[in-house]
Design a protein around this motif. Structure first.
Motif, PDB file in Angstrom:
ATOM      1  N   THR A 173       0.818  -1.208   0.000  1.00 42.58           N
ATOM      2  CA  THR A 173       0.000   0.000   0.000  1.00 42.58           C
ATOM      3  C   THR A 173       0.851   1.257   0.000  1.00 42.58           C
ATOM      4  O   THR A 173       0.381   2.321  -0.408  1.00 42.58           O
TER       5      THR A 173
ATOM      6  N   ARG B 106      -5.226   4.053   0.293  1.00 39.59           N
ATOM      7  CA  ARG B 106      -4.664   2.752   0.651  1.00 39.59           C
ATOM      8  C   ARG B 106      -5.683   1.752   1.159  1.00 39.59           C
ATOM      9  O   ARG B 106      -5.675   0.586   0.755  1.00 39.59           O
TER      10      ARG B 106
ATOM     11  N   TYR C 177      -7.850   0.465  -1.629  1.00 41.42           N
ATOM     12  CA  TYR C 177      -7.069  -0.430  -2.485  1.00 41.42           C
ATOM     13  C   TYR C 177      -6.961  -1.813  -1.846  1.00 41.42           C
ATOM     14  O   TYR C 177      -7.100  -2.839  -2.524  1.00 41.42           O
ATOM     15  N   TRP C 178      -6.736  -1.851  -0.538  1.00 38.03           N
ATOM     16  CA  TRP C 178      -6.590  -3.133   0.153  1.00 38.03           C
ATOM     17  C   TRP C 178      -7.903  -3.906   0.137  1.00 38.03           C
ATOM     18  O   TRP C 178      -7.909  -5.125  -0.034  1.00 38.03           O
TER      19      TRP C 178
ATOM     20  N   ARG D 209      -1.044   0.814   6.292  1.00 36.25           N
ATOM     21  CA  ARG D 209       0.134   0.141   5.754  1.00 36.25           C
ATOM     22  C   ARG D 209      -0.097  -1.369   5.740  1.00 36.25           C
ATOM     23  O   ARG D 209      -0.457  -1.952   6.761  1.00 36.25           O
TER      24      ARG D 209
ATOM     25  N   SER E 207       1.138  -5.131   3.273  1.00 37.08           N
ATOM     26  CA  SER E 207       1.834  -5.734   2.136  1.00 37.08           C
ATOM     27  C   SER E 207       1.431  -7.195   2.044  1.00 37.08           C
ATOM     28  O   SER E 207       1.080  -7.823   3.050  1.00 37.08           O
TER      29      SER E 207
ATOM     30  N   TYR F  32      -0.089  -6.419   8.015  1.00 34.93           N
ATOM     31  CA  TYR F  32      -0.978  -5.269   7.930  1.00 34.93           C
ATOM     32  C   TYR F  32      -1.234  -4.723   9.325  1.00 34.93           C
ATOM     33  O   TYR F  32      -1.066  -5.411  10.346  1.00 34.93           O
TER      34      TYR F  32
END
Length: 320
Positions: free
Chosen positions: A5, A13, A16-17, A39, A41, A57
């Motif tokens: 993100t 972000r 998007y997640w 945040r 990944s 996350y």
């Protein structure tokens, strides 16, 4: 595939997640106190029909609602190994706290509510189609949400394999993916069988299905053995051959036909694998439990309408 993100503006972000989770897993609702600078990944490994990923996350509330299930259900089981972080998982049938070294089993078809209590959260996870694990729907609630330790027993075996696999993939070729997926699926089947058999006072039907899962995992593990016969399978599981055949009455083939189909499917994958183009046909046959190449060729033609040699030539010619 790797997703982060941090590559996006902070305001985009979390959305998007949410979209990413819907595409790679299943639609779900996500809420976080860190929406201003979320945040996360994720690294995804494609292992054929099985998908593996690692993700980190910030604390999240994750919900899979009945409405979302009706909209889209990939019909999969999901297993997560908690590496870091704590929280709770709530299902219709139970609520479970989770912490590092726990394995969490969920189903895309059942409503789920996860709440992170500490973070960041790091998990190693896998997702496998339900049709690869013929578990009756009425037994899923016995497994989903059940506490499973990754410190010992079947849970530790699966966790070690998952950890080693995700730690370093440089030693593997793309063609290794489906084989690794098969191994993982067998470990999941064995874990499910163990969980079902470990229950107190389970009805006979449940124990029967658990035994069938365990036998199917055993068959997949020993496909290379030309002496894998119904009698040998029955002996390995301390049951009679006649009882073994009764267990498979609900399957779409007899025990021998089920073994032959799996062997032919494995050989078919090898025949179309460019990395194995130099491996002789008789070696592929022997690799999957056909010591006689003529028997292999005859069974292959009966199943697929072409010989192994013809199929390999067509597949590799198309690849080139």
């Amino acid at each position: 595939m790797v997703f982060r993100t941090e590559a996006l503006p902070a305001a985009d972000r979390i959305d998007y997640w949410v979209e990413l989770m819907g595409r790679t897993h299943a639609p779900m609702e996500l809420r976080s106190e860190h929406t201003d600078d979320f945040r996360a990944s994720q690294r995804v490994l494609d292992l054929g029909e099985v998908t593996v990923w690692s993700a980190t996350y910030q604390p999240l509330d994750i919900r899979r609602t009945p409405k979302l299930i009706r909209q889209s259900d990939p019909e999969a089981y999901h297993l997560s190994l908690v590496v870091e972080g704590t929280g709770t998982g709530e299902w219709r049938y139970r609520e479970t706290e989770y912490k590092p070294h726990d394995l969490i089993v969920t189903s895309s078809s059942l409503p789920t509510d996860f709440r992170s209590t500490t973070g960041p959260v790091t998990i190693l996870a896998l997702e496998t189609p339900k049709d690869l694990l013929p578990l009756p729907r009425d037994m899923a609630p016995r497994i989903v949400g059940a506490p499973v330790s990754a410190r010992d027993g079947m849970g530790a075996l699966l966790a070690r394999f998952l950890t080693q696999l995700t730690a370093d993939t440089t030693a593997y070729q793309p063609s290794d993916g489906p084989r690794l997926g098969t191994v993982l699926n067998d470990l999941v089947a064995a874990l499910f069988a163990h969980l079902l058999e470990a229950g107190d006072c389970l009805p006979p039907e449940t124990r029967r299905q658990a035994l069938t899962l365990r036998i199917q995992a055993f068959i997949r593990e020993h496909l290379h053995d030309p002496h894998l016969t119904p009698a040998a399978i029955a002996a390995a599981h301390h049951i009679s051959t006649s009882y073994l055949h009764r267990l498979f009455r609900d399957e779409d083939a007899t025990v021998a036909a089920w073994i032959r189909r799996l062997r032919l499917e494995a050989a078919r994958r090898d025949l179309t694998d460019p990395a194995l183009h130099a491996l002789p046909l008789h070696a592929i046959a022997a690799r999957w439990g056909f010591p006689r190449a003529t028997d292999f060729s005859r069974a292959y033609r009966a199943a697929y309408g072409t010989t192994p040699k013809e199929h390999r030539h067509q597949a590799l010619h198309g690849h080139e």
